[in-house]
Design a protein around this motif. Structure first.
Motif, PDB file in Angstrom:
ATOM      1  N   GLU A 140      -2.650   5.593   0.941  1.00 50.04           N
ATOM      2  CA  GLU A 140      -3.677   4.556   1.094  1.00 50.04           C
ATOM      3  C   GLU A 140      -3.689   3.996   2.504  1.00 50.04           C
ATOM      4  O   GLU A 140      -4.742   3.775   3.103  1.00 50.04           O
ATOM      5  CB  GLU A 140      -3.412   3.417   0.106  1.00 50.04           C
ATOM      6  N   MET A 141      -2.491   3.789   3.021  1.00 49.77           N
ATOM      7  CA  MET A 141      -2.342   3.184   4.342  1.00 49.77           C
ATOM      8  C   MET A 141      -3.027   4.048   5.414  1.00 49.77           C
ATOM      9  O   MET A 141      -3.861   3.589   6.175  1.00 49.77           O
ATOM     10  CB  MET A 141      -0.837   3.048   4.629  1.00 49.77           C
ATOM     11  N   ARG A 165      -2.371  -6.929  -5.586  1.00 48.65           N
ATOM     12  CA  ARG A 165      -1.032  -6.376  -5.838  1.00 48.65           C
ATOM     13  C   ARG A 165       0.056  -7.416  -5.582  1.00 48.65           C
ATOM     14  O   ARG A 165       1.233  -7.123  -5.699  1.00 48.65           O
ATOM     15  CB  ARG A 165      -0.797  -5.163  -4.943  1.00 48.65           C
ATOM     16  N   ARG A 180      -9.487  -3.634   1.567  1.00 49.15           N
ATOM     17  CA  ARG A 180      -8.048  -3.497   1.651  1.00 49.15           C
ATOM     18  C   ARG A 180      -7.341  -4.806   1.304  1.00 49.15           C
ATOM     19  O   ARG A 180      -6.362  -4.832   0.575  1.00 49.15           O
ATOM     20  CB  ARG A 180      -7.628  -3.057   3.059  1.00 49.15           C
ATOM     21  N   LEU A 214     -14.423  -2.468   4.912  1.00 50.72           N
ATOM     22  CA  LEU A 214     -13.151  -1.758   4.764  1.00 50.72           C
ATOM     23  C   LEU A 214     -11.987  -2.732   4.732  1.00 50.72           C
ATOM     24  O   LEU A 214     -11.089  -2.635   3.885  1.00 50.72           O
ATOM     25  CB  LEU A 214     -12.959  -0.789   5.939  1.00 50.72           C
ATOM     26  N   MET A 237       0.852  -1.189   0.000  1.00 51.83           N
ATOM     27  CA  MET A 237       0.000   0.000   0.000  1.00 51.83           C
ATOM     28  C   MET A 237       0.881   1.229   0.000  1.00 51.83           C
ATOM     29  O   MET A 237       1.982   1.221   0.558  1.00 51.83           O
ATOM     30  CB  MET A 237      -0.853   0.023   1.262  1.00 51.83           C
ATOM     31  N   LEU A 292      -7.425  -5.562  -2.395  1.00 50.34           N
ATOM     32  CA  LEU A 292      -6.448  -4.711  -3.082  1.00 50.34           C
ATOM     33  C   LEU A 292      -5.041  -5.261  -2.861  1.00 50.34           C
ATOM     34  O   LEU A 292      -4.236  -5.386  -3.783  1.00 50.34           O
ATOM     35  CB  LEU A 292      -6.550  -3.293  -2.523  1.00 50.34           C
ATOM     36  N   ASP A 293      -4.776  -5.641  -1.599  1.00 51.44           N
ATOM     37  CA  ASP A 293      -3.472  -6.167  -1.217  1.00 51.44           C
ATOM     38  C   ASP A 293      -3.156  -7.419  -2.025  1.00 51.44           C
ATOM     39  O   ASP A 293      -2.059  -7.590  -2.538  1.00 51.44           O
ATOM     40  CB  ASP A 293      -3.509  -6.486   0.284  1.00 51.44           C
ATOM     41  N   HIS A 345      -6.776   4.283   4.939  1.00 52.73           N
ATOM     42  CA  HIS A 345      -7.458   3.050   5.369  1.00 52.73           C
ATOM     43  C   HIS A 345      -7.709   3.073   6.877  1.00 52.73           C
ATOM     44  O   HIS A 345      -8.818   2.815   7.345  1.00 52.73           O
ATOM     45  CB  HIS A 345      -6.612   1.843   4.970  1.00 52.73           C
TER      46      HIS A 345
END
Lengths: 273, 808
Positions: free
Chosen positions: A117-118, B19, B12, B8, A113, B15-16, A121
């Motif tokens: 973004e981190m 990637r 995340r 949320l 991230m 997305l993680d 979040h």
């Protein structure tokens, strides 16, 4: 109190005492293959007021991290109690977590991230409204000089950059209580300086801060009071001046060794008897 | 529960994962590229693949009949189904004119052929020797000359060994030896047949060709199969010409020759392919798709040092697990779907490419109809849920990705085993399978995709399959959340495991009652012992005389109960705990409760018997050995039967399951879960499905009785009474009057005593009353006793620690 939703927090707050953190006879034991049970924390008690920095000073393995992990509700105490911002860590862990910022060597940042973004979040997890969050992020990133690497992935950052992002993550929700566990370890002097300045700024804002370290100079420079912790017990607690007076030893480092030696001697005497 | 947090975290994590190159590769790239690449590879292989010709040597080729078997260096192509196959066998004969009539071949080839022929001749010599020895041996045997026979047998064996090694070294895959005058004999027979001179005894008894092969050698087997087909075709042709010349119909030798019609339509053929492939692929890919993200999300997160960052955010652990679970689920489901899609498309394309080849028989592999594909998705959801939750729970336990992969491998193995089971053509859906995890969905999908369309019963099966799958998934998810809430699991130190230290720790830090893992280990030990002893018991049973087997089996059962069930639990109790009294609940419950426990079977046994009978359709039939044992039971000495089936189990099984296991499971802190776990363990040990069911049910009652009375004894009394009633029911049921008024209570049906509804209603009421009394917590003076250990449990650590700190 966070500035964007004072009402929400206040309505749910029980009667506030003067101290933000109250730890009473906190004990934590772990099972251990070698020795049976291992007491990492042995009936530790202290209090921290808003606007105060308490330094936790102790060698590695003294129980600092365990104590702070209990305060951050990641571990549950074996016995004793800890009240943080008016909530008991054992019974209301979510309420406690919403009101503390916690930074330690074990709270890394996500490799996949970017800095933006981190922090975004975590801001959302803390329930900060989107507009306020963006405003807060740009403010913090500017203050911590993150803006220029805002879109860099965590895996590409240097240790210093990572620590800055971690700090931003820690204070994004503007918590009343902050816990820093060895925040300068592994950093170069410049970044370390920056971190210490930031902690000072936070204290000026009236935050209640616990700062754990094994570096004497940081403690002397930053902390109002110091708790010397060794083998899970607090050997002494007080301001630099108080400790110096009490043990008639003006040099903090000498005082530290003296206390530890004395404790060891006491243990040895106990064993003999 | 704050769903916003769950979403949320889910966003995340997705997305993680997106990637992460590894996950993307496994989930998306591999299925999209792998199957087309495999397809291309297969096409390439078929193009490049050429079979090495195998060598066949024919000795005595000069004596072959006129009908040409061999043309040049190969068998005549007319004897093959597909003429191209003729090239796959290279024939070397001992005809002199080979060199002149055949196209010249390389010198080396000729030399090799010469060598092969020489070898063949040598082998034939040996064969002749062998035949001579065989004749001698037969003679010796006929004359009963043991000494002679033995020598000849050794000689034969030696010769065989030499022959085999000679053949292996010869480079020949099949050797055909045509005896001298074979063609002449054949012609003679034909002539005699044609003349149909019945008076002259037709000499059918001439020397036949010999074919040598080595069935342990793959090459030889392939060559032999081809040679065999060729010779059969050739022989049939010879026969036909013989019949023709004898003015007999050519079809004389095929009086039946049925016409075969294959009714399979093209869609059905393809449906069959899919019905096998889809369930297997779905299960395996749903697991693989869950496996890698789960490891990365839990163990990977620990490894990268971000687990604590996540734990200190305001989201609860349940919200975190749910967010992670949803992520794993999405990847599991999409991996499975992508794989199916890719396989389907590739398969279809490949099949349309390979028209005219072997696979043209499969036809155009049309994809299954849309309705079937919807079923695939419906079934995929619970499967993916189950695997995601399981993988998550296991991966949470691991400290690093590598460790996670080790832990998940057994899961993969078990699933593969279950999938294999589903794939077996003999396995079909039945009620019992429908409630099994993985097997149920697998078989359901197999049934739904089947060629002749799913039967209505398949749609009915969908209900239990989906319900139980959802149940299993929720259980697994619950486990994952529990795992995630445990400090020991989350902050497990990567300490070096030292067996010596660990054993020392076990013996030093003994606690009054066993720990959960000790109880779990005890159960595994009992299972393992049963498994290991099974083989030796079976051999022992087979070694006893037929008439003693029943008695022997009953005795064995007693030994098994004592040695393999009670002893492990008792031993572990003695070694690992400090209070046998608490571990095995050895407390006097008072006469009143014992009496109640003794009365309970009279109400419960008829009820469970009727329940199991009414559920008979649900269970697969019991193994044949069971019926055998039951037969023995009816004839054996009644006291011995009672000892083996009532007394011993009541004591041994209670000691193990309500004693050690329940005490350990109770350390979980949830009595209900502990009782359920111990009942399931008790059920599983009974192996045969309907007994598993019955035992699990009884396990609930027994477990609750033990917990509430804090004593093992009522359970033992009840267990004894229940089993005793079972024996009496089987043996003396026929003496119970069923006539006239008694018919209101009993009836005789299918060679067994059955209970009438009126009696059952009455018994249920009594049973509830008894249970109500029995399951009341033990009375006040004992209550202090319960409180004391509860306090003690939280204390011993500190006390012991302080003591040890003081004393050294």
């Amino acid at each position: 109190m966070a500035y964007w939703d004072v009402g929400r927090f206040d309505s749910s707050l029980p009667l506030m005492k003067s101290s933000m953190i109250t730890v009473h006879r906190l004990t934590k034991r772990f099972a251990d293959l070698r020795t049976g049970a291992f007491t990492a924390l042995d009936r530790v008690s202290f209090e921290v007021q808003p606007g105060e920095i308490l330094g936790l000073l102790g060698p590695n393995g003294a129980g600092k991290t365990t104590c702070l992990r209990i305060l951050s509700t990641v571990l549950k105490p074996t016995s004793g109690s800890a009240i943080v911002a008016g909530y008991d860590v054992a019974t209301h862990p979510e309420e406690v977590r919403a009101r503390i910022g916690f930074l330690s060597n074990n709270t890394g940042i996500y490799d996949r991230m970017t800095a933006g973004e981190m922090v975004e979040h975590f801001g959302r997890l803390y329930g900060i409204p989107e507009a306020a969050l963006q405003e807060r992020i740009s403010l913090l990133f500017e203050r911590l000089q993150i803006t220029k690497f805002r879109d860099v992935l965590g895996s590409k950052m240097s240790t210093g950059m990572r620590q800055k992002v971690s700090i931003a993550r820690t204070i994004i929700h503007d918590p009343p209580v902050l816990i820093f566990d060895e925040p300068t370890s592994g950093l170069d002097v410049l970044v370390a300086r920056k971190v210490i300045d930031e902690v000072k700024t936070l204290q000026d804002q009236g935050k209640c801060i616990i700062y754990s370290t094994h570096i004497m100079r940081e403690v002397e420079k930053l902390c109002h009071r110091i708790a010397i912790i060794y083998r899970g017990q607090i050997l002494a607690i007080g301001s630099v001046q108080e400790l110096a007076d009490q043990y008639s030893e003006p040099d903090m480092e000498e005082l530290f060794f003296k206390l530890i030696d004395r404790h060891e001697e006491g243990l040895a005497a106990n064993l003999v008897s | 529960m704050n769903w916003r947090n769950v979403i949320l975290i889910f966003q995340r994590e997705v997305l993680d994962q997106l990637r992460d190159r590894r996950t993307l590769f496994m989930v998306a790239v591999l299925p999209i590229l792998l199957y087309p690449l495999l397809g291309i590879g297969m096409v390439q292989m078929t193009v490049l693949f050429s079979e090495q010709p195998r060598s066949v040597v024919i000795l005595g080729a000069a004596d072959l009949p006129a009908l040409p078997l061999v043309e040049g260096r190969r068998f005549a192509s007319r004897w093959f189904h597909s003429s191209a196959d003729a090239d796959k066998l290279r024939v070397v004969t001992d005809l002199d004119d080979t060199a002149t009539t055949l196209p010249p071949e390389s010198k080396e080839q000729n030399a090799a052929d010469e060598q092969m022929l020489a070898n063949a001749k040598q082998i034939c010599e040996r064969i002749r020797e062998r035949r001579k020895i065989e004749t001698d041996l037969d003679a010796a045997r006929a004359q009963r000359q043991p000494a002679e026979t033995a020598t000849l047998e050794t000689a034969l064996q030696n010769l065989n060994t030499r022959l085999t090694s000679l053949f292996d070294r010869s480079g020949i895959q099949v050797l055909i030896y045509i005896p001298a005058d074979f063609a002449r004999n054949l012609a003679q027979r034909q002539k005699e047949l044609a003349e149909r001179d019945v008076a002259t005894t037709v000499q059918f008894d001439y020397a036949r060709p010999v074919i040598l092969q080595n069935s342990a050698d793959e090459k030889s087997v392939i060559a032999h199969r081809r040679v065999h087909d060729v010779l059969q075709a050739w022989e049939r042709s010879i026969l036909k010409s013989q019949l023709h010349e004898s003015q007999l119909p050519e079809t004389l030798t095929e009086p039946v020759m049925p016409a075969e019609i294959d009714l399979a339509e093209q869609e059905q053929v393809s449906a069959n392919v899919w019905s096998k492939m889809f369930p297997a692929l779905l299960v395996i890919m749903a697991l693989t798709g869950a496996f890698y993200p789960a490891v990365d999300l839990c163990a990977g997160e620990k490894e990268r040092g971000t687990m604590e960052t996540l734990l200190i955010c305001p989201a609860t652990r349940t919200e975190i697990v749910l967010g992670k679970f949803l992520t794993v689920f999405v990847f599991s489901a999409s991996t499975a779907l992508l794989n199916l899609l890719s396989v389907g498309m590739t398969g279809k394309y490949m099949a349309s490419l390979a028209m005219g080849g072997v696979s043209s028989r499969l036809g155009d592999l049309a994809l299954p109809p849309v309705s079937a594909l919807i079923w695939v998705i419906v079934i995929l959801l619970p499967l993916a849920t189950l695997f995601s939750a399981l993988c998550l729970a296991i991966a949470t336990f691991a400290k690093s990705s590598k460790e996670g992969q080790y832990y998940l491998t057994p899961l993969l193995m078990v699933t593969l085993g279950l999938t294999m089971f589903c794939l077996s053509p003999a396995t079909e859906m039945q009620p019992f399978y429908s409630v099994m995890p993985v097997i149920g969905p697998g078989l359901l999908l197999k049934g739904l995709l089947k060629a002749n369309g799913p039967g209505t019963e398949m749609y009915l099966y969908a209900i239990p399959v989906l319900l139980t799958s959802i149940g299993y998934s929720l259980l697994a998810l619950w486990w994952a959340i529990e795992q995630f809430g445990s400090e020991e699991v989350l902050f497990r130190e990567a300490e070096r495991f030292d067996l010596r230290l660990w054993i020392k720790h076990l013996l030093r830090d003994k606690e009054p009652v066993p720990t959960f893992s000790e109880a779990g280990f005890c159960f595994l030990l009992i299972m393992l012992l049963q498994f290991v002893s099974w083989k030796s018991f079976q051999t022992a049973i087979q070694n006893t005389a037929q008439e003693d087997q029943g008695l022997f089996q009953i005795r064995l059962l007693i030994i098994q109960q004592i040695a393999l069930i009670a002893t492990p639990a008792l031993m572990m109790g003695v070694i690992l705990t400090t209070s046998l009294r608490r571990t095995f609940s050895l407390r006097w419950p008072g006469f009143r409760r014992l009496l109640l426990a003794a009365l309970l079977p009279f109400t419960l046994h008829p009820l469970t018997t009727e329940l199991v009978v009414s559920l008979q359709w649900f269970f697969p039939p019991p193994p044949p050995g069971m019926a055998e044992l039951m037969k023995h039971l009816k004839n054996a000495n009644v006291l011995l039967v009672i000892l083996a089936f009532a007394v011993t189990p009541a004591i041994c099984e209670e000691i193990a399951f309500r004693g050690f296991l329940l005490a350990g499971f109770r350390r979980l802190g949830r009595v209900g879960v502990a009782v359920i776990l111990s009942s399931c363990a008790f059920g599983i040990i009974h192996m045969i499905p309907h007994q598993v069911f019955n035992a699990t049910l009884l396990g609930f009652v027994l477990g609750a009785m033990c917990v509430r009375n804090r004593s093992l004894f009522p359970g033992i009394v009840f267990h004894f009474g229940y089993n005793l009633l079972g024996i009496l029911h089987d043996r003396f049921g026929k003496f119970v009057p069923t006539g006239s008024a008694w018919n209101f209570f009993f009836r005789w049906e299918d060679d067994a005593l059955r209970y009438q509804p009126a009696l059952l209603c009455l018994l249920s009421l009594l049973c509830i009353g008894l249970l109500n009394r029995l399951l009341q917590p033990a009375s006040i003076p004992d209550l202090q006793d319960t409180n004391a250990p509860a306090v003690d449990e939280s204390l011993p650590h500190s006390d012991r620690f302080q003591a040890s700190a003081l004393h050294g």
